[in-house]
Structures are given as structure tokens and as C-alpha cells.
Design an enzyme around this catalytic site. Structure first.
Site, PDB file in Angstrom:
ATOM      1  N   ARG A  57     -81.115  17.339  77.487  1.00  0.00           N
ATOM      2  CA  ARG A  57     -81.643  17.890  76.235  1.00  0.00           C
ATOM      3  C   ARG A  57     -80.906  17.301  75.022  1.00  0.00           C
ATOM      4  NH1 ARG A  57     -80.097  22.908  74.661  1.00  0.00           N
ATOM      5  NH2 ARG A  57     -80.077  23.678  76.804  1.00  0.00           N
ATOM      6  N   TYR A 110    -100.229  13.791  56.898  1.00  0.00           N
ATOM      7  CA  TYR A 110    -100.742  13.911  58.260  1.00  0.00           C
ATOM      8  C   TYR A 110    -101.019  15.396  58.531  1.00  0.00           C
ATOM      9  CZ  TYR A 110    -100.935  13.979  63.317  1.00  0.00           C
ATOM     10  OH  TYR A 110    -101.328  14.190  64.612  1.00  0.00           O
ATOM     11  N   ASP A 182     -92.401   9.218  56.583  1.00  0.00           N
ATOM     12  CA  ASP A 182     -93.140   9.006  57.827  1.00  0.00           C
ATOM     13  C   ASP A 182     -93.704   7.585  57.767  1.00  0.00           C
ATOM     14  OD1 ASP A 182     -95.112   8.832  59.818  1.00  0.00           O
ATOM     15  OD2 ASP A 182     -95.596  10.975  59.691  1.00  0.00           O
ATOM     16  N   LYS A 207     -97.799   6.110  68.555  1.00  0.00           N
ATOM     17  CA  LYS A 207     -98.701   5.156  67.914  1.00  0.00           C
ATOM     18  C   LYS A 207     -98.182   3.719  68.118  1.00  0.00           C
ATOM     19  CE  LYS A 207    -100.432   9.127  66.704  1.00  0.00           C
ATOM     20  NZ  LYS A 207    -100.096   9.812  65.457  1.00  0.00           N
TER      21      LYS A 207
HETATM   22  C1  LIG Z   1     -99.701  11.130  65.055  1.00  0.00           C
HETATM   23  C2  LIG Z   1     -98.916  11.298  63.824  1.00  0.00           C
HETATM   24  C3  LIG Z   1     -97.911  12.286  63.721  1.00  0.00           C
HETATM   25  C4  LIG Z   1     -97.626  13.270  64.834  1.00  0.00           C
HETATM   26  O1  LIG Z   1     -97.168  12.636  65.978  1.00  0.00           O
HETATM   27  P1  LIG Z   1     -97.435  13.193  67.465  1.00  0.00           P
HETATM   28  O2  LIG Z   1     -96.790  12.144  68.317  1.00  0.00           O
HETATM   29  O3  LIG Z   1     -98.916  13.303  67.649  1.00  0.00           O
HETATM   30  O4  LIG Z   1     -96.765  14.520  67.550  1.00  0.00           O
HETATM   31  C5  LIG Z   1     -97.177  12.350  62.555  1.00  0.00           C
HETATM   32  N1  LIG Z   1     -97.420  11.522  61.517  1.00  0.00           N
HETATM   33  C6  LIG Z   1     -98.389  10.586  61.567  1.00  0.00           C
HETATM   34  C7  LIG Z   1     -98.606   9.705  60.388  1.00  0.00           C
HETATM   35  C8  LIG Z   1     -99.164  10.438  62.716  1.00  0.00           C
HETATM   36  O5  LIG Z   1    -100.124   9.506  62.758  1.00  0.00           O
END
Ligand SMILES: *Cc1c(COP(=O)(O)O)cnc(C)c1O
Length: 393
Positions: A57, A110, A182, A207
Site C-alpha cells: 500500500r 474533466y 492535469d 490514457k
Molecule cells: C481519464 C481522466 C481522468 C481520470 O482518470 P481515471 O484513470 O479514469 O481515474 C482525469 N483527468 C483526465 C484529463 C482524464 O482524461
């Protein structure tokens, strides 16, 4: 020990440490915890992120390789990986915020992030002020003594607005406010926000970083050790750590990130230009196009513009549904950043219960389709899009 019974032998397996050679690929440390000879080393490992590995963890060696690799790409000093992108984002929010605190965030966030900020406001005594992603004056006016951070996205979803990272970070620096960015849509190949003054960069590694639509994951990269230590301490208690196998798949994907991003960028450039000339398409939103509101800023800030863009179909909601149904190479699915081209029509899926007026307020129109191009051959992709747009079909 030679006098052990079979029951004990199978529990305490032989230990093999390669000597004189080492594995080429990073091993998967599929273990929940770690063995110690010295209790002092154990205790020290629980106290600091760079101590001995203690428990899954807190950290894991396979995950650590992924963390150090992404920290290196982003120009940070350390990183903390999480089970999902939202896991990484929420770990930061909960590590840094207390009741009475204030956050400044950009309007177009997001969905999951926007929803969490609403929860924090409604239930945890946090207040949030929203500003445009390219308006340092508005950010300056919004900062208060209790502002804990400014939250931005390099390239926003689905209209791909680009944040004025240098301007917004300069405003935040004057106020002594850390900036969280982000960077999921850009990847560190297209943008490294720490170079523009960000304190923390977060990714949904689901992604582009992992890139193959086979895991969910997240990671935060830190510009300094103090914030890293603070967030890591909270991460140890929160329990959003990734599984070592997911970290291993993320690493495997990461090794081709620059190659994949080059193709994503190029495919987006070709598709965006062709959609822009098509009579069934009212508008194309990609920062690489001169018609995009962020184009001038994006051109100054970014070497390329990423693989996600949106189109507004002239025929509205119905045209969106028809387009989605006739695609064969591009696939209807949530998410983005994998090798396959994925498309999403918000008005008939994620936003289907939202009225046209509320859609418009969110900057989306009924005919908007988000396209996250994969790494297929551009001519096969365009042939698929062209047949789906053909009114004679
Ligand atoms: C998909 C996404 C998230 C969240 O990520 P998860 O892996 O689905 O929890 C956050 N910010 C952006 C810009 C995203 O495309």
C-alpha cells in the site's frame, strides 16, 4: 535448513537473487510486503518515501520504476502512482485540503474532477472559485489567504482549450499558491508543466502513458520533495496504490510513448484538417488549427497539439448518433490515449440526460463528437470517417 517437513518447505520457498546477470525487463514484484532482518530499517521505511520497501500500500519496486520514469519525463523530483487517475487526483485533494480551505480551478474540468470538487464544496467545507484557464488576472483576483492550490488542465476535455501555464503559474507564484496541472491529454511529450512553474503534475496513466487500453492507473509528479513527502504520507493511509502488474503494463506502454505520441499528433493533424473542409462538419476544435481559440497560445507553448479533438456535426444530435453508428475502424467507447481510435458523442452517451441549453453552457453542442485518434494508418481512418459522414449512405 535440511530437516524441514514438506509443509514448511512449501511455505518457505528458496530465494533466488540473480548474480552476475540481471533481467532486461523490470520484474513484477508480486508481493504484498517485504522481509526485514533489521526492525530499525522496517521502521525507517514506514517514515519516508525513499526508505526500504515495507508494504504494497506504501510502495512497490515495480511501481517505483514507473514513478521514477514518469518523474524523469516530467522533470520532477519524485512521483506517487495510484490505482486510477481519480485515485491520484483525490489523494492530492485530501492530502492538501482541510475544512475552510479554498481552491481556484479552471471552468472546464474533466468530469470526475469537477464532480469531486463539488463534493468537497457540498460536504467538506471547501470553497472553489472557477476561472478561465487563460486568465491570470481572474486567478489573481480569486486568490485568498486560505487558497491551497490552483488547479488546471493542460488541454481540456472535449473542446481542447489550452491553459496559459506560464501566465497562470506566474500569478500563482506571486500569491504563494502551488499549481496542480492535469497533463493527461498532452503527455510529457507535448508539455512538461513543471517547466512552466507547476508544483504537481497529475496524469490518468490509463490514457497515453500506458497507451493500450488495458489498465486503469494514475500518477502525480512533484517539483519538490516537501510536497512529495506530504502526499506520499497521505497516500500510505488512503489505500489507492496500484497493483504491481498494472505498474508493469504501464511501464511496458511507456517505452513507446514518444513513438505513439508522434503518430497520435500526426493523425490528429491530418483528420482535423480534413474534417474542417467537410460540408457536414460545422466546426473542428483542435488547438493546432488556426480557427481554435487557443491556437496562438498553443503554438507558443506546445511543440504539437495531441491526439484528441472534437467536431461539431452540422446535423446536431441525430447526425451524431448516425455518425457513431456507421463507424467501423473508429470505435465507440469512453476513454482515450490507446492505440485504437475511440469516439464519443456526449449528447447521446455521457450527457444524454442534459438539455441542449445545459450542454451549451458546458460548451458542448448536440452534434459534438470527441475523437481520440489512435495510431492506425491515416488513410484507413479517414476512409472510415468519410463514409460515416456521407449523406448518401
Ligand atoms: C481519464 C481522466 C481522468 C481520470 O482518470 P481515471 O484513470 O479514469 O481515474 C482525469 N483527468 C483526465 C484529463 C482524464 O482524461
Amino acid at each position: 535448513m535440511t530437516d524441514l517437513r514438506p509443509d514448511t518447505r512449501v511455505v518457505h520457498l528458496p530465494k533466488v537473487q540473480p548474480e552476475g546477470s540481471a533481467p532486461i525487463s523490470t520484474p513484477i514484484y508480486q508481493t504484498s510486503g517485504f522481509l526485514f532482518d533489521d526492525p530499525a530499517v522496517f521502521a525507517d521505511g514506514m517514515d519516508r518515501p525513499d526508505g526500504a520497501f515495507v508494504y504494497g500500500r506504501y510502495s512497490n519496486p515495480t511501481t517505483r520504476v514507473f514513478e521514477e520514469a514518469v518523474a524523469g519525463l516530467e522533470g520532477g523530483v519524485a512521483a506517487v502512482a495510484a490505482a486510477t487517475g481519480m485515485g491520484a487526483i483525490n489523494t492530492i485533494f485530501l492530502a492538501l485540503l482541510s475544512p475552510g480551505d479554498h481552491v481556484v480551478a479552471q471552468h472546464s474540468l474533466y468530469g470526475g474532477t469537477g464532480h469531486m470538487l463539488e463534493e468537497l464544496e457540498a460536504r467538506f467545507g471547501i470553497s472553489v472559485t472557477y476561472v478561465a484557464e487563460d486568465d491570470p488576472e481572474a486567478a489573481r483576483a480569486a486568490f485568498r489567504p486560505e487558497t491551497r492550490f490552483l488547479y488546471l488542465e493542460t488541454i481540456a476535455n472535449p473542446m481542447t482549450q489550452v491553459a496559459d501555464l506560464p501566465g497562470m503559474c506566474a500569478a500563482a507564484r506571486e500569491a504563494g499558491v502551488p499549481v496542480i496541472v492535469d497533463n493527461t491529454f498532452a503527455s510529457p511529450i507535448v508539455c512538461r508543466p513543471i517547466e512552466h512553474g507547476a508544483s504537481i503534475v497529475v496524469h490518468s496513466s490509463t490514457k497515453y502513458l500506458s497507451g493500450h487500453a488495458d489498465i486503469v492507473g494514475g500518477i502525480s509528479v512533484f517539483a519538490d520533495h516537501e510536497l512529495h513527502r506530504k502526499v506520499w504520507k497521505f497516500h500510505c493511509g488512503l489505500g489507492a496504490a496500484p497493483d504491481p502488474f498494472a505498474s508493469w503494463l504501464s511501464l511496458r506502454g511507456l517505452q513507446t510513448l514518444p513513438l505513439r505520441m508522434a503518430r497520435h499528433n500526426e493523425n490528429a493533424r491530418i483528420m482535423a484538417a480534413r474534417f474542417a473542409e467537410h460540408p457536414a462538419v460545422a466546426a473542428v476544435h483542435w488547438p493546432g488549427l488556426p480557427t481554435h481559440k487557443s491556437h496562438a497560445l498553443a503554438t507558443k507553448l506546445l511543440p504539437d497539439f495531441g491526439g484528441v479533438f472534437s467536431i461539431d456535426l452540422a446535423g446536431g444530435r441525430e447526425a451524431g448518433v448516425r455518425f457513431m453508428k456507421s463507424l467501423k475502424v473508429a470505435l465507440l467507447a469512453p476513454s482515450l490515449g490507446g492505440v485504437e481510435t475511440l469516439v464519443l458523442h456526449p449528447a447521446s452517451t455521457s450527457h444524454r440526460s442534459v438539455s441542449d441549453a445545459a450542454l451549451a453552457a458546458a460548451g458542448i453542442n448536440p452534434g459534438t463528437v470527441r475523437i481520440a485518434v489512435g495510431i492506425e494508418h491515416p488513410e484507413d481512418l479517414w476512409a472510415d470517417f468519410a463514409q460515416a459522414l456521407d449523406p448518401a449512405r
